[in-house]
Structures are given as structure tokens and as C-alpha cells.
Write a protein that holds these residues in place. Structure first.
Motif, PDB file in Angstrom:
ATOM      1  N   ARG A   1       4.996  13.930   1.806  1.00 37.54           N
ATOM      2  CA  ARG A   1       6.064  12.927   1.732  1.00 37.54           C
ATOM      3  C   ARG A   1       5.402  11.587   1.439  1.00 37.54           C
ATOM      4  N   MET A   2       6.025  10.836   0.551  1.00 31.70           N
ATOM      5  CA  MET A   2       5.452   9.562   0.112  1.00 31.70           C
ATOM      6  C   MET A   2       6.204   8.413   0.769  1.00 31.70           C
ATOM      7  N   GLY A   3       5.482   7.454   1.265  1.00 32.95           N
ATOM      8  CA  GLY A   3       6.118   6.282   1.860  1.00 32.95           C
ATOM      9  C   GLY A   3       5.414   5.008   1.418  1.00 32.95           C
ATOM     10  N   LYS A   4       5.865   3.896   1.972  1.00 29.97           N
ATOM     11  CA  LYS A   4       5.268   2.615   1.619  1.00 29.97           C
ATOM     12  C   LYS A   4       4.634   1.979   2.850  1.00 29.97           C
TER      13      LYS A   4
ATOM     14  N   PHE B   1       5.775   0.298   7.966  1.00 28.02           N
ATOM     15  CA  PHE B   1       5.755   1.625   7.366  1.00 28.02           C
ATOM     16  C   PHE B   1       7.183   1.994   6.990  1.00 28.02           C
ATOM     17  N   VAL B   2       7.419   2.207   5.705  1.00 23.82           N
ATOM     18  CA  VAL B   2       8.757   2.576   5.236  1.00 23.82           C
ATOM     19  C   VAL B   2       8.688   4.014   4.732  1.00 23.82           C
ATOM     20  N   THR B   3       9.503   4.878   5.320  1.00 26.24           N
ATOM     21  CA  THR B   3       9.481   6.299   4.932  1.00 26.24           C
ATOM     22  C   THR B   3      10.892   6.762   4.597  1.00 26.24           C
TER      23      THR B   3
ATOM     24  N   GLU C   1       2.339  11.274   3.958  1.00 23.27           N
ATOM     25  CA  GLU C   1       2.393  12.179   5.095  1.00 23.27           C
ATOM     26  C   GLU C   1       2.205  13.596   4.575  1.00 23.27           C
TER      27      GLU C   1
ATOM     28  N   GLY D   1       0.828  -1.201   0.000  1.00 21.03           N
ATOM     29  CA  GLY D   1       0.000   0.000   0.000  1.00 21.03           C
ATOM     30  C   GLY D   1       0.860   1.247   0.000  1.00 21.03           C
TER      31      GLY D   1
ATOM     32  N   LEU E   1       1.689   5.089   1.825  1.00 18.43           N
ATOM     33  CA  LEU E   1       1.595   5.915   3.023  1.00 18.43           C
ATOM     34  C   LEU E   1       1.941   7.339   2.610  1.00 18.43           C
TER      35      LEU E   1
END
Lengths: 81, 81
Positions: B37-40, B6-8, A43, A39, A41
Motif C-alpha cells: 500500500r502506498m502512502g504519503k 502520514f497520509v494513507t 506499507e 516523502g 510511505l
């Protein structure tokens, strides 16, 4: 105010990225993995202090751009101020 | 047991994907966005009932495959059983 937005594929939607990660993990020796779903995430920093306005902004963002309502679900958390 | 990972991107690491989303949001009229900011987000199903073992497996997965320790941070939540 900060928003954390979680965008995930709906149940039943094929997830090739998750499958690729699952296969890499089993190849690396992680035999106790049953499934992986991938998925997004996001922020988001908002110039907004009102909790209600921030919430409606985030909802609108997800519906208009961040999530594809046909194949994706979203949920969010607001961390203020 | 399920794990949410959660990987940021680490602070200071350039995030072109987040920037593109930020620009799209401002173009769509969301003027109160300051940064994106985009994360996984990875949802991993584990065939494991022991909390401690699951935790060490997830940590090892992140270090070996799921996160790039040079530019990314990870954190996880375990939802059992």
C-alpha cells in the motif's frame, strides 16, 4: 510480517512537490509553516515470519526498486509477526 | 517544532500505485510479498514552540489540504522543539 518503509529526499535535493504544498499552506493562512518536505510511505505485507530474513528482504527491495539511492534515503520499521 | 504526517488510503480503497509496486517486486523475484500500500509522508517545519498549538495547526492542515477525508486517513507525530 509488515514493513513500513519511509523514503525521503536527501538533504539539499530540490523538492518541488514540498514547495507547492508549502505555498498552498501559506495561501490558506498557515503562516507558521517554515518548510515542507514530501516523502513516500510504503506499507508492505510480507509472507515471512523470520525477523532477520524480512529485514534483508526489505533492505534489498529499497535498494533495487523503492528508493533511488542517488537522491533518496530510506528507513524502515518491521511490525511482526 | 517538526511534524511528521502520514497520509494513507483508507482500507478498501483501491491503490493502483501500490499494486504496480507489488507487481514490480514480484517480477524482480520478491515472491514473499503479499501486498503493498502506498502512502504519503510529509515533514513539516513549524515556527511554533507550543505543543498544543502545533498539534491543532497540524490537524487543521491535514483536514484542509493534506489529506482527502473521503478516501484517506492521517496521523502525525510532533518532534519538538
Amino acid at each position: 510480517m509488515k514493513a513500513k518503509i519511509f523514503v525521503t529526499l536527501k538533504q539539499g535535493i530540490h523538492d518541488p512537490q514540498g514547495q507547492a504544498i508549502y505555498q498552498s499552506l501559506t495561501t490558506l493562512g498557515f503562516q507558521n509553516v517554515a518548510d515542507v518536505r514530501m516523502g513516500k510511505l510504503l506499507e508492505v505485507d510480507l509472507k515471512e515470519t523470520d525477523q532477520e530474513k524480512a529485514e534483508s528482504t526489505v533492505k534489498s527491495m529499497c535498494q533495487k526498486l523503492l528508493a533511488n539511492p542517488v537522491i533518496e534515503d530510506f528507513r524502515y520499521e518491521l511490525l511482526g509477526p
